[in-house]
Design a protein around this motif. Structure first.
Motif, PDB file in Angstrom:
ATOM      1  N   ARG A  15       0.825  -1.194   0.000  1.00 36.43           N
ATOM      2  CA  ARG A  15       0.000   0.000   0.000  1.00 36.43           C
ATOM      3  C   ARG A  15       0.869   1.257   0.000  1.00 36.43           C
ATOM      4  NH1 ARG A  15      -5.682   0.677   1.933  1.00 36.43           N
ATOM      5  NH2 ARG A  15      -6.089   2.911   1.807  1.00 36.43           N
ATOM      6  N   MET A  16       0.484   2.220  -0.842  1.00 30.25           N
ATOM      7  CA  MET A  16       1.177   3.487  -0.924  1.00 30.25           C
ATOM      8  C   MET A  16       0.544   4.487   0.035  1.00 30.25           C
ATOM      9  SD  MET A  16       1.435   3.719  -5.093  1.00 30.25           S
ATOM     10  CE  MET A  16       2.267   5.326  -5.097  1.00 30.25           C
ATOM     11  N   SER A  17       1.355   5.361   0.608  1.00 28.74           N
ATOM     12  CA  SER A  17       0.865   6.446   1.445  1.00 28.74           C
ATOM     13  C   SER A  17       0.627   7.686   0.588  1.00 28.74           C
ATOM     14  CB  SER A  17       1.887   6.784   2.535  1.00 28.74           C
ATOM     15  OG  SER A  17       2.117   5.670   3.361  1.00 28.74           O
ATOM     16  N   SER A  18      -0.297   8.519   1.023  1.00 32.20           N
ATOM     17  CA  SER A  18      -0.496   9.790   0.341  1.00 32.20           C
ATOM     18  C   SER A  18       0.769  10.629   0.495  1.00 32.20           C
ATOM     19  CB  SER A  18      -1.687  10.545   0.934  1.00 32.20           C
ATOM     20  OG  SER A  18      -2.879   9.803   0.767  1.00 32.20           O
ATOM     21  N   PRO A  19       1.216  11.286  -0.571  1.00 33.46           N
ATOM     22  CA  PRO A  19       2.437  12.084  -0.450  1.00 33.46           C
ATOM     23  C   PRO A  19       2.235  13.286   0.468  1.00 33.46           C
ATOM     24  CG  PRO A  19       1.395  12.447  -2.582  1.00 33.46           C
ATOM     25  CD  PRO A  19       0.659  11.320  -1.935  1.00 33.46           C
ATOM     26  N   GLU A  20       3.293  13.677   1.151  1.00 30.48           N
ATOM     27  CA  GLU A  20       3.234  14.874   1.982  1.00 30.48           C
ATOM     28  C   GLU A  20       3.024  16.102   1.096  1.00 30.48           C
ATOM     29  OE1 GLU A  20       6.658  15.219   4.435  1.00 30.48           O
ATOM     30  OE2 GLU A  20       6.349  13.278   5.431  1.00 30.48           O
ATOM     31  N   GLU A  21       2.436  17.135   1.674  1.00 35.97           N
ATOM     32  CA  GLU A  21       2.176  18.337   0.896  1.00 35.97           C
ATOM     33  C   GLU A  21       3.488  19.019   0.512  1.00 35.97           C
ATOM     34  OE1 GLU A  21      -0.769  21.091   2.110  1.00 35.97           O
ATOM     35  OE2 GLU A  21      -2.228  19.559   2.673  1.00 35.97           O
ATOM     36  N   ILE A  22       3.549  19.459  -0.746  1.00 37.45           N
ATOM     37  CA  ILE A  22       4.717  20.139  -1.291  1.00 37.45           C
ATOM     38  C   ILE A  22       4.250  21.463  -1.876  1.00 37.45           C
ATOM     39  CG2 ILE A  22       6.673  19.993  -2.876  1.00 37.45           C
ATOM     40  CD1 ILE A  22       6.089  16.961  -3.102  1.00 37.45           C
ATOM     41  N   GLY A  75       5.400  11.547  -4.503  1.00 44.95           N
ATOM     42  CA  GLY A  75       5.904  12.737  -3.836  1.00 44.95           C
ATOM     43  C   GLY A  75       7.233  13.256  -4.351  1.00 44.95           C
ATOM     44  N   LYS A  76       7.731  12.712  -5.446  1.00 43.00           N
ATOM     45  CA  LYS A  76       8.989  13.204  -6.021  1.00 43.00           C
ATOM     46  C   LYS A  76       8.773  14.488  -6.814  1.00 43.00           C
ATOM     47  CE  LYS A  76      10.946   8.555  -6.312  1.00 43.00           C
ATOM     48  NZ  LYS A  76      11.415   7.481  -7.223  1.00 43.00           N
ATOM     49  N   PHE A  77       7.605  14.631  -7.417  1.00 39.98           N
ATOM     50  CA  PHE A  77       7.216  15.851  -8.116  1.00 39.98           C
ATOM     51  C   PHE A  77       6.010  16.452  -7.410  1.00 39.98           C
ATOM     52  CE2 PHE A  77       8.659  14.435 -12.674  1.00 39.98           C
ATOM     53  CZ  PHE A  77       9.987  14.504 -12.277  1.00 39.98           C
ATOM     54  N   ALA A  78       5.878  17.773  -7.507  1.00 40.95           N
ATOM     55  CA  ALA A  78       4.694  18.439  -6.977  1.00 40.95           C
ATOM     56  C   ALA A  78       3.524  18.329  -7.941  1.00 40.95           C
ATOM     57  CB  ALA A  78       4.987  19.911  -6.694  1.00 40.95           C
ATOM     58  N   ALA A  79       3.819  18.255  -9.246  1.00 39.12           N
ATOM     59  CA  ALA A  79       2.725  18.265 -10.211  1.00 39.12           C
ATOM     60  C   ALA A  79       3.179  17.763 -11.562  1.00 39.12           C
ATOM     61  CB  ALA A  79       2.154  19.684 -10.359  1.00 39.12           C
ATOM     62  N   PHE A  80       2.197  17.346 -12.344  1.00 38.82           N
ATOM     63  CA  PHE A  80       2.370  17.050 -13.764  1.00 38.82           C
ATOM     64  C   PHE A  80       1.292  17.802 -14.520  1.00 38.82           C
ATOM     65  CE2 PHE A  80       0.824  14.198 -17.284  1.00 38.82           C
ATOM     66  CZ  PHE A  80       1.804  14.561 -18.198  1.00 38.82           C
ATOM     67  N   ALA A  81       1.686  18.496 -15.587  1.00 36.52           N
ATOM     68  CA  ALA A  81       0.731  19.268 -16.375  1.00 36.52           C
ATOM     69  C   ALA A  81       1.040  19.103 -17.854  1.00 36.52           C
ATOM     70  CB  ALA A  81       0.797  20.753 -16.004  1.00 36.52           C
ATOM     71  N   THR A  82      -0.012  18.932 -18.651  1.00 33.75           N
ATOM     72  CA  THR A  82       0.165  18.815 -20.094  1.00 33.75           C
ATOM     73  C   THR A  82      -0.999  19.453 -20.822  1.00 33.75           C
ATOM     74  OG1 THR A  82       0.499  17.272 -21.949  1.00 33.75           O
ATOM     75  CG2 THR A  82      -0.921  16.533 -20.159  1.00 33.75           C
ATOM     76  N   SER A  83      -0.719  19.999 -21.987  1.00 28.95           N
ATOM     77  CA  SER A  83      -1.755  20.665 -22.781  1.00 28.95           C
ATOM     78  C   SER A  83      -2.517  19.699 -23.668  1.00 28.95           C
ATOM     79  CB  SER A  83      -1.123  21.762 -23.652  1.00 28.95           C
ATOM     80  OG  SER A  83      -0.545  22.768 -22.860  1.00 28.95           O
ATOM     81  N   LYS A  84      -1.932  18.546 -23.939  1.00 31.92           N
ATOM     82  CA  LYS A  84      -2.529  17.613 -24.892  1.00 31.92           C
ATOM     83  C   LYS A  84      -2.671  16.234 -24.253  1.00 31.92           C
ATOM     84  CE  LYS A  84      -0.757  19.856 -29.082  1.00 31.92           C
ATOM     85  NZ  LYS A  84       0.132  19.701 -30.263  1.00 31.92           N
ATOM     86  N   ALA A  85      -3.901  15.778 -24.127  1.00 30.44           N
ATOM     87  CA  ALA A  85      -4.134  14.455 -23.552  1.00 30.44           C
ATOM     88  C   ALA A  85      -5.451  13.911 -24.072  1.00 30.44           C
ATOM     89  CB  ALA A  85      -4.168  14.521 -22.027  1.00 30.44           C
TER      90      ALA A  85
END
Length: 258
Positions: free
Chosen positions: A142-149, A195-205
């Motif tokens: 089981r994975m834990s929710s990442p800490e807030e970044i 939790g290694k990145f704060a976010a992923f964003a893309t314009s095309k999906a």
């Protein structure tokens, strides 16, 4: 939930069967075609893997709807009781050019509710999966929710190819800790989930790029939306964000003008 557990067990078996084929294909001649442009690739392996999953799903669940990235028909009717969404190789260019940083994405929805999501990191042999109301898991643990970044302290994975020359790219570079991009939305999403990145964003999906991640987001307490802050639907096309709660508001402020 008994039928969901049965599906999960089947999907794990299907992945065990197809992954050796994908890895062996790396050392063989691969047929490469282009789709929208010379950088938008599809291979015979993508098509064979998708055909494999379609055959397996159809044999077990003949009345279910299946949407695959490499399918000619990508529309879906109003009957969405059982919907499977597949990206057979997410990060095809990486598969061709690097033989790394690509994955398999699978999602299953019932009546528009995400029940199962899978991201299989092929070269690392890591299976990430999420089951509605049961949590998210890595190789069965089981994975834990990442800490807030915060955005200021977080790395942001961003497909910036459509952002060159725009103010939003300049602001993102200035206000985040730094920008990264693997070229595979599934791998980038894993880094947000862990939790290694704060976010992923893309314009095309397309749906095949985000349907699985929406199941993970719910189980891990991550934020998802369009760039304008509106809710994200699993059949959406276009821009979207997967984000740590601590960075979400600041990131939206930047991307709303992108």
């Amino acid at each position: 939930m008994e039928h969901i557990q049965k599906m999960h067990n089947e999907i794990e078996e299907w992945l065990k069967e197809i992954v050796p084929f994908i890895k062996s294909a790396i050392s063989k001649e691969v047929t490469i075609e282009t789709k929208r442009n010379r950088k938008d690739l599809v291979t015979n392996i993508d098509k064979q893997v998708q055909d494999f999953f379609i055959r397996k799903i159809s044999d077990s669940y003949p009345t279910h709807t299946i949407i695959g990235e490499e399918s000619q028909e990508r529309t879906i009717s109003d009957d969405r009781k059982h919907v499977w969404i597949i990206d057979p190789i997410d990060g095809t260019a990486n598969f061709v050019k690097q033989q790394d940083h690509f994955c398999i994405l699978i999602a299953y929805y019932e009546n528009d509710i995400g029940k199962l999501g899978y991201i299989y990191d092929v070269m690392n042999e890591d299976l990430y999966y999420a089951i509605e109301n049961k949590g998210a898991f890595l190789n069965g643990q089981r994975m834990s929710s990442p800490e807030e970044i915060s955005l200021q302290e977080g790395l942001v994975s961003a497909d910036i190819r459509d952002w060159v020359g725009k103010e939003c790219l300049k602001r993102l570079a200035e206000e985040s800790f730094d920008i990264r991009y693997f070229g595979c939305g599934g791998i980038d999403s894993i880094h947000v989930m862990t939790g290694k990145f704060a976010a992923f964003a893309t314009s095309k999906a397309g749906p095949w790029d985000l349907a699985a991640q929406l199941v993970f987001a719910k189980e891990l307490g991550l934020k998802v939306s369009r760039f304008n802050g509106s809710p994200l639907h699993y059949l959406d096309h276009g821009d979207w964000i997967l984000c740590n709660k601590g960075a979400f508001d600041d990131l939206l402020t930047i991307l709303k003008v992108c």
